[in-house]
Design an enzyme around this catalytic site. Structure first.
Site, short mmCIF file in Angstrom:
data_model
loop_
_atom_site.label_atom_id
_atom_site.label_comp_id
_atom_site.label_asym_id
_atom_site.label_seq_id
_atom_site.Cartn_x
_atom_site.Cartn_y
_atom_site.Cartn_z
N SER A 60 0.84 -1.20 0.00
CA SER A 60 0.00 0.00 0.00
C SER A 60 0.88 1.26 0.00
O SER A 60 1.61 1.49 -0.95
CB SER A 60 -0.96 -0.04 1.19
N ASP A 83 -8.96 -4.69 -6.19
CA ASP A 83 -8.62 -3.81 -5.06
C ASP A 83 -9.68 -2.72 -4.93
O ASP A 83 -9.90 -1.94 -5.85
CB ASP A 83 -7.24 -3.18 -5.31
N HIS A 134 -7.50 -5.37 -1.67
CA HIS A 134 -6.29 -4.67 -1.22
C HIS A 134 -5.40 -5.60 -0.39
O HIS A 134 -4.19 -5.55 -0.48
CB HIS A 134 -6.70 -3.45 -0.40
#
Length: 802
Positions: free
Chosen positions: A657, A730, A764
């Protein structure tokens, strides 16, 4: 001709491959079952031991899924499509430590365990192929029974809530409305219009896109709340698109928040218009508390909020009184005012005018109600990281005393959180006795985290430490029990001891081990762990946790390849940025996203490596983001090299991330690393133009900053190999999958070395075992090729093909 074919294979790899697995030393850790957790009774004399399921299969993840209104749902079972389940459970007698077997459905998928008010039963859900069932475990008989043949709908709300009678449950059931027939033929264009409104919005995903989505959302959001008896009888209480519900503490009223139309195409369902109402469960009369409009337009900034009523809830200390918050600044943090928010209350039967309880200096955060006429209120402001905790006099409706006024990111000054206990309504409140109450905190210190139990004197504001974790253990208070509050249940671990529960006498200081959970990751016992401290060039203190094989001997084996894994964080002061945010006494555990696997592969792994980004002399932290990143990285490499462990020419860097964003920037703006791994990142900040992470400024306010921070704009400078991994689905705000796709193409277009791995059905974070094993395979192959064997020339071109 053969040479040409090989080159084509190198530069034009296949678009799709079968799942692969990493070496056995890594794979075996993924196959291990996670450690169980315990849910304790109020008195802490009995525990429910929950055994979590391992990683789900790609078959499970590939089941039907609808993505609408900011949520992802299972259209067959009317629940979240991304649930984590427990596979079994048992009981444990806390005093004796004896395990007690109980009955439950075979091959079940369990979740939402909740003790009944008298703690003689436990309700839970079991998800089958057809839907979500409600079950109840009887503690005495150790038997479970299914409450109803009707299936639950918990897509937007909680699946159930106990009544204080202990034999009735309020349950959110599927509506009897049939699933709608959806036409695939468009009925017209989709139109959005704006007129003279400043309405900046985040880059939300999975939003409503068309009329069919609207029809689907209405169907799946619709529930029926039923009062169900354990003997099988049922009574409908309310129905509609109910996103939240709660019985009043005295259970004479039901509070609901029901979604209204029109639905938004710009924001998720929790910002749709909705009605807050109460229902008198005696005479069925309904009072409308508020009609909340659609929340598409807000002022800019992290301290901004909506206008009007928000956060409507019951007071836990009274039978049936509501409280809520209203912005006194129109929700705009730029408005100058002495009081940001006002807290109001409204007593049953909710026909009178609201009464002001208190005003806040900062943005309202929460209220913890007490057992008498006192409560504790929290307020904070992101802009300056200020947090105020106050003692309220609920009778005089005023702030009695400010308990703490501090910077909330300063972990060394964190006083902890109040210990809560159930009142006569079975609601958690803070118990204030003899002008004091108990607090539990994580205990940040220069020696690392040292969790504690304290007693705060409200007269002197002095904290008396009753227990603090001591070396060589990391011991965390879990529950304070006993009529005299002198018995403490803790979770204790050390470098060599797996976390287990202990019962501790605060007077005698004696402790007794309750559980004997074995280490599920035996191979990690081969590792040596060391917390290291060092400084970067401007004097800011940094830390990292270094893992190597216990058998590693620098004198015999020389320097090791290094993997640095990190996640940058912003701070407003050098003092706070320098604080230690780990403990040298934590037991080594591992999850799929951990870098520790590669310590077993012969690397020196620097995990939890501090990467602070600090605002200096009035500047925002991100104004010097790149320079500070490189400074942090250089300090880490210098330290591991000076220790005689790491080979500075063979250092890889990685992150997930925002850590992926960090990795791409480090490869673009330094030559410190041999290669990088970036998972689920964002690389072009112009695609998140109204702010990102902790950056409030918009692209139009600071275009130079967005270009400065975006590695996509500097793809021509990425001259080290970069592995990009991303979930195809995601849904994290900002990290669209296209971020990795476009960045890969930018690197490829400039002749760089990169590989893009898109994981089907993944979001994610990654959930399917096949995806996780393949991710680890790709990471291992990349590190072996470009870091560990950086200077080893392949025997032939085929070795370059994965």
């Amino acid at each position: 001709m053969k040479k040409i074919i090989l080159l084509l294979l190198v530069y034009f790899p296949l678009l799709s491959q079968d799942y692969k697995v990493p070496p056995d030393v890594i794979r075996s850790l993924i196959d291990a079952d996670p450690q169980p957790t315990i849910s304790l009774t109020k008195e802490g004399d009995l525990g429910l031991v929950l055994f979590r399921d391992g990683y789900q299969s790609i078959d499970e993840l590939a089941k039907d899924e609808l993505r609408i209104a900011g949520t992802r749902l299972d259209p067959v079972r009317y629940t979240s499509s991304r649930m984590t389940y427990y596979k079994s459970f048992s009981l444990i007698d806390i005093k004796s430590g004896d395990n007690i077997s109980v009955d439950f459905p075979l091959n079940g998928k369990f979740s939402f365990f909740r003790w009944s008010p008298d703690e003689e039963k436990v309700a839970y859900t079991n998800t089958t192929d057809k839907g979500v069932e409600l079950w109840v475990l009887d503690i005495k008989s150790k038997k479970s029974q299914k409450v109803s043949d009707r299936y639950i709908n918990d897509i937007l709300n909680s699946p159930f809530q106990w009544y204080n009678s202990n034999d009735e449950i309020l349950v959110s059931l599927r509506s009897n409305i049939k699933e709608p027939n959806i036409s695939t033929v468009p009925t017209g264009p989709i139109i959005q219009e704006t007129t003279d409104q400043n309405a900046p919005s985040r880059t939300y995903q999975d939003l409503i896109k068309n009329k069919n989505d609207e029809i689907h959302f209405e169907h799946y959001a619709s529930v029926e709340l039923h009062k169900m008896s354990l003997n099988g009888s049922s009574e409908i209480i309310k129905k509609g698109m109910i996103k939240d519900y709660d019985l009043s503490p005295d259970q004479n009223y039901l509070l609901t928040k029901t979604i209204n139309k029109p639905f938004s195409y710009l924001v998720p369902y929790y910002r749709f218009p909705y009605t807050v109402s109460t229902k008198n469960l005696d005479n069925n009369s309904i009072e409308i508390i508020a009609n909340i409009p659609i929340d598409e337009v807000r002022p800019k900034g992290f301290d901004a909020t909506r206008e009007g009523i928000r956060s409507v809830s019951w007071r836990n200390d009274l039978g049936s009184e509501l409280y809520w918050v209203e912005a006194n600044d129109g929700g705009d943090p730029k408005v100058k005012t002495d009081h940001r928010d006002i807290v109001y209350t409204l007593s049953s039967p909710f026909k009178t005018q609201k009464e002001e309880l208190v005003r806040t200096k900062l943005r309202f955060r929460n209220i913890i109600w007490g057992m008498g006429n006192e409560a504790i209120m929290g307020e904070r402001l992101w802009k300056n990281r200020n947090e105020i905790t106050s003692l309220l006099d609920t009778e005089s409706r005023s702030v009695k005393k400010v308990l703490f006024d501090r910077q909330y990111d300063d972990i060394y000054s964190d006083p902890g959180s109040p210990v809560l206990s159930p009142n006569t309504f079975n609601r958690n409140v803070v118990e204030i006795k003899k002008n004091s109450f108990y607090m539990i905190g994580q205990g940040g210190s220069p020696e690392g985290y040292r969790p504690f139990l304290s007693q705060l004197n409200l007269k002197t504001l002095e904290s008396k430490i009753l227990f603090r974790s001591e070396a060589p253990y990391y011991e965390r208070p879990i529950k304070l029990t006993g009529s005299d509050s002198k018995t403490l249940i803790t979770s204790r671990e050390s470098k060599s001891d797996n976390p287990n529960y202990f019962i501790r006498n605060l007077n005698s200081k004696n402790s007794k081990q309750i559980t004997y959970f074995e280490n599920p990751y035996k191979k990690l016992e081969q590792l040596k762990k060391e917390v290291i401290n060092y400084k970067r060039d401007d004097g800011i203190d940094l830390s990292s946790v270094v893992y190597t094989l216990e058998s590693y001997d620098p004198a015999k084996e020389g320097r090791l390849p290094v993997l640095i894994w990190a996640y940058p964080r912003e701070y407003t002061s050098k003092k706070v940025a320098s604080q230690v945010r780990t403990s040298p006494y934590r037991f080594t555990r591992i999850s799929y996203g951990s870098p520790i696997f590669w310590a077993l592969r012969g690397y020196a792994v620097m995990a939890s490596t501090e990467m602070p980004i600090v605002g200096f002399d009035g500047d925002q932290p991100n104004d010097s983001f790149r320079d500070q990143l490189v400074m942090n990285a250089k300090a880490a490499i210098d330290k591991i090299s000076d220790m005689g462990i790491g080979d500075r020419d063979r250092v890889g860097v990685g992150g997930h991330s925002y850590g992926a964003f960090m990795t791409a920037n480090l490869l673009a703006h330094s030559d410190l690393f041999a290669a990088g791994i970036a998972r689920s990142g964002a690389y072009n900040r112009t695609l998140t133009p109204f702010g990102f992470q902790r950056e409030e400024r918009t692209y139009w306010e600071a275009p130079e900053l967005y270009n400065y921070m975006s590695p996509f704009m500097h793809a021509d400078k990425v001259n080290e190999p970069l592995l990009l991994i991303h979930g195809e689905e995601d849904n994290n705000s900002g990290t669209f999958p296209v971020q990795s796709i476009r960045f890969f193409n930018a690197i490829k277009g400039h002749g760089g070395t990169s590989k893009l791995v898109m994981l089907p059905k993944e979001s994610h974070g990654y959930r399917a075992k096949e995806s996780i094993l393949h991710m680890l395979y790709e990471m291992d192959s990349w590190l072996e090729r470009y870091v560990k064997n950086k200077n080893v020339k392949p025997d032939n071109v085929k070795l370059k093909i994965n």
